[in-house]
Scaffold this motif. Structure first.
Motif, short mmCIF file in Angstrom:
data_model
loop_
_atom_site.label_atom_id
_atom_site.label_comp_id
_atom_site.label_asym_id
_atom_site.label_seq_id
_atom_site.Cartn_x
_atom_site.Cartn_y
_atom_site.Cartn_z
N VAL A 173 0.68 -1.19 0.06
CA VAL A 173 -0.15 0.13 0.01
C VAL A 173 1.00 1.10 -0.10
CG1 VAL A 173 -1.79 1.08 1.16
CG2 VAL A 173 -1.93 -1.34 1.16
N GLU A 174 1.85 1.19 0.85
CA GLU A 174 2.54 2.31 0.82
C GLU A 174 3.43 2.59 -0.46
OE1 GLU A 174 4.60 5.60 2.28
OE2 GLU A 174 3.13 4.57 3.47
N LEU A 175 4.19 1.49 -1.19
CA LEU A 175 4.80 1.58 -2.32
C LEU A 175 3.82 2.09 -3.33
CD1 LEU A 175 7.26 0.92 -4.01
CD2 LEU A 175 6.50 -1.26 -4.46
N ALA A 176 2.45 1.55 -3.40
CA ALA A 176 1.55 2.04 -4.43
C ALA A 176 1.36 3.53 -4.32
CB ALA A 176 0.31 1.15 -4.39
N ALA A 177 0.94 3.94 -3.12
CA ALA A 177 1.05 5.41 -3.00
C ALA A 177 2.00 6.17 -3.45
CB ALA A 177 0.42 5.43 -1.39
N GLU A 178 3.31 5.67 -3.05
CA GLU A 178 4.32 6.51 -3.43
C GLU A 178 4.64 6.59 -5.28
OE1 GLU A 178 9.08 5.60 -3.70
OE2 GLU A 178 8.29 5.25 -1.66
N ARG A 179 4.49 5.38 -5.68
CA ARG A 179 4.81 5.06 -7.31
C ARG A 179 3.37 5.97 -8.00
NH1 ARG A 179 8.46 1.11 -7.78
NH2 ARG A 179 10.00 1.66 -6.47
N ILE A 180 2.18 5.84 -7.30
CA ILE A 180 1.17 6.77 -8.07
C ILE A 180 1.48 8.08 -8.05
CG2 ILE A 180 -1.26 7.15 -7.95
CD1 ILE A 180 -1.68 4.16 -7.10
N ALA A 181 1.98 8.61 -6.82
CA ALA A 181 2.20 9.93 -6.87
C ALA A 181 3.28 10.36 -7.47
CB ALA A 181 2.50 10.45 -5.32
N ASP A 182 4.42 9.42 -7.88
CA ASP A 182 5.52 9.93 -8.72
C ASP A 182 4.95 10.14 -10.23
OD1 ASP A 182 7.29 9.35 -6.78
OD2 ASP A 182 8.00 7.24 -7.58
N TYR A 183 3.68 9.59 -10.60
CA TYR A 183 3.39 9.98 -11.75
C TYR A 183 2.47 11.09 -11.77
CZ TYR A 183 4.79 5.66 -14.04
OH TYR A 183 5.57 4.63 -14.52
N ARG A 184 2.51 12.10 -10.92
CA ARG A 184 2.02 13.48 -10.76
C ARG A 184 0.40 12.96 -10.56
NH1 ARG A 184 4.58 17.43 -15.32
NH2 ARG A 184 6.70 16.60 -15.08
N ALA A 185 -0.09 12.11 -10.04
CA ALA A 185 -1.23 11.66 -9.52
C ALA A 185 -1.41 12.39 -8.05
CB ALA A 185 -1.83 10.57 -9.76
N GLU A 186 -2.48 12.64 -7.72
CA GLU A 186 -2.72 13.10 -6.07
C GLU A 186 -3.31 11.82 -5.48
OE1 GLU A 186 -5.67 16.18 -4.05
OE2 GLU A 186 -4.08 17.32 -5.62
N ASP A 243 -17.39 17.62 -15.25
CA ASP A 243 -16.45 18.11 -14.55
C ASP A 243 -15.39 16.95 -14.35
OD1 ASP A 243 -17.12 20.86 -14.35
OD2 ASP A 243 -18.64 20.33 -12.94
N GLY A 244 -15.88 15.88 -14.62
CA GLY A 244 -14.89 14.59 -14.22
C GLY A 244 -15.86 13.34 -14.26
N VAL A 245 -14.74 12.09 -13.78
CA VAL A 245 -15.56 11.01 -13.61
C VAL A 245 -15.14 10.24 -12.47
CG1 VAL A 245 -13.81 9.76 -15.05
CG2 VAL A 245 -15.95 8.63 -14.68
N LEU A 246 -15.97 9.46 -11.88
CA LEU A 246 -15.59 8.83 -10.34
C LEU A 246 -15.77 7.45 -10.99
CD1 LEU A 246 -14.86 8.21 -7.66
CD2 LEU A 246 -17.55 8.86 -7.21
N THR A 247 -14.49 6.51 -10.70
CA THR A 247 -14.66 5.03 -10.90
C THR A 247 -13.99 4.32 -9.77
OG1 THR A 247 -12.68 4.56 -12.32
CG2 THR A 247 -14.63 5.47 -13.24
N GLY A 248 -14.08 3.01 -9.75
CA GLY A 248 -13.29 1.97 -9.24
C GLY A 248 -12.25 1.60 -10.15
N CYS A 249 -11.51 0.56 -9.57
CA CYS A 249 -10.60 -0.05 -10.54
C CYS A 249 -10.81 -1.64 -10.39
CB CYS A 249 -9.26 0.33 -10.46
SG CYS A 249 -8.44 -0.24 -8.86
N ALA A 250 -9.97 -2.41 -11.52
CA ALA A 250 -10.09 -3.82 -11.20
C ALA A 250 -8.86 -4.28 -10.45
CB ALA A 250 -9.93 -4.35 -12.63
N VAL A 251 -7.63 -3.74 -10.63
CA VAL A 251 -6.32 -3.84 -9.77
C VAL A 251 -5.38 -2.77 -9.73
CG1 VAL A 251 -5.24 -4.89 -12.06
CG2 VAL A 251 -4.55 -5.69 -9.55
N ALA A 252 -4.43 -2.72 -9.02
CA ALA A 252 -3.44 -1.54 -8.94
C ALA A 252 -2.16 -2.31 -8.55
CB ALA A 252 -3.72 -0.56 -7.84
N ILE A 253 -1.16 -1.98 -9.56
CA ILE A 253 0.21 -2.42 -9.39
C ILE A 253 1.09 -1.54 -8.60
CG2 ILE A 253 1.89 -3.58 -10.77
CD1 ILE A 253 0.00 -3.59 -13.06
N ALA A 254 1.54 -2.00 -7.43
CA ALA A 254 2.63 -1.04 -6.63
C ALA A 254 3.84 -0.92 -7.28
CB ALA A 254 2.57 -2.00 -5.36
N GLU A 255 4.52 -1.94 -7.79
CA GLU A 255 5.71 -1.48 -8.47
C GLU A 255 5.84 -0.44 -9.34
OE1 GLU A 255 9.52 -4.42 -9.36
OE2 GLU A 255 8.02 -4.56 -10.72
#
Length: 205
Positions: free
Chosen positions: A39-52, A110-122
């Motif tokens: 979870v920590e790694l996913a949060a860090e890597r997702i943020a690295d791509y300029r996502a909040e 103004d935007g879209v709200l969704t879930g997802c199928a899977v997230a890849i931490a690495e």
């Protein structure tokens, strides 16, 4: 035309005759890898791509959605047919994709709200497959803002683990940060092939 096709395919088969069959190719790559706190790694890597990225308890997801939309002034939001009712927070008009919304409707939202199928931490990648709370692909490609909710039990370590959870015949969309491209001078432009802004809520399960 049919004869030409047969000739070309015949040449290809002859050229590949001495190559190993698909079954003979070794598949000894890693299918899992110890990466620590996913979870920590996913949060860090997702943020690295300029996502909040925002991490909250599952029960706090509706409140976080409401605060993010209010902060953006997002008054008209798109959602898939099976968007959880608790996510359809007050303060926004919800355009549900039933019947299918037009491209103009998606573009003017103004935007879209969704879930997802899977997230890849690495890799910090979200994968959508048109399944639960995701909708059709156009919903997340046309609006300029995408808010995605990821449950912690949907986070895996590496790509092979994600592929093991996915059905390859479904319409898979891999998202690593906001849509971005660069020209030959490496000038980065966001929002060309999808949302310019990506916010991710990681909900503890």
């Amino acid at each position: 035309m049919a004869d030409t096709r047969a000739v070309v395919l015949g040449r290809i088969r002859r050229a590949l005759a001495d190559r190993p069959s698909v079954e003979a190719i070794p598949r000894d790559y890693d299918v899992s890898r110890p990466l620590g706190d996913l979870v920590e790694l996913a949060a860090e890597r997702i943020a690295d791509y300029r996502a909040e990225v925002h991490r909250v308890a599952s029960a706090d997801v509706p409140a976080k959605i409401a605060s993010l939309l209010a902060a953006r002034g997002a008054a008209r939001m798109v959602g898939p047919v099976d968007l959880p009712s608790s996510w359809r927070v007050d303060g926004a008009e919800w355009l549900i994709d039933s019947p299918s919304l037009s491209i103009d409707q998606l573009d003017s939202a103004d935007g879209v709200l969704t879930g997802c199928a899977v997230a890849i931490a690495e890799t910090g990648t979200l994968v959508l497959d048109g399944g639960e709370a995701q909708g059709r692909r156009a919903l997340t490609l046309v609006p300029d803002y995408h808010l995605c909710v990821v449950r912690t039990d949907q986070i895996v370590g590496i790509v092979p683990e994600a592929l093991a959870r996915l059905e390859p015949t479904r319409p898979l969309t891999f998202i690593s940060g906001p849509s971005a491209t660069s020209d030959i001078e490496l000038d980065r432009v966001e929002g060309v092939h999808g949302p310019r802004t990506l916010h991710v809520i990681i909900a503890a399960t």
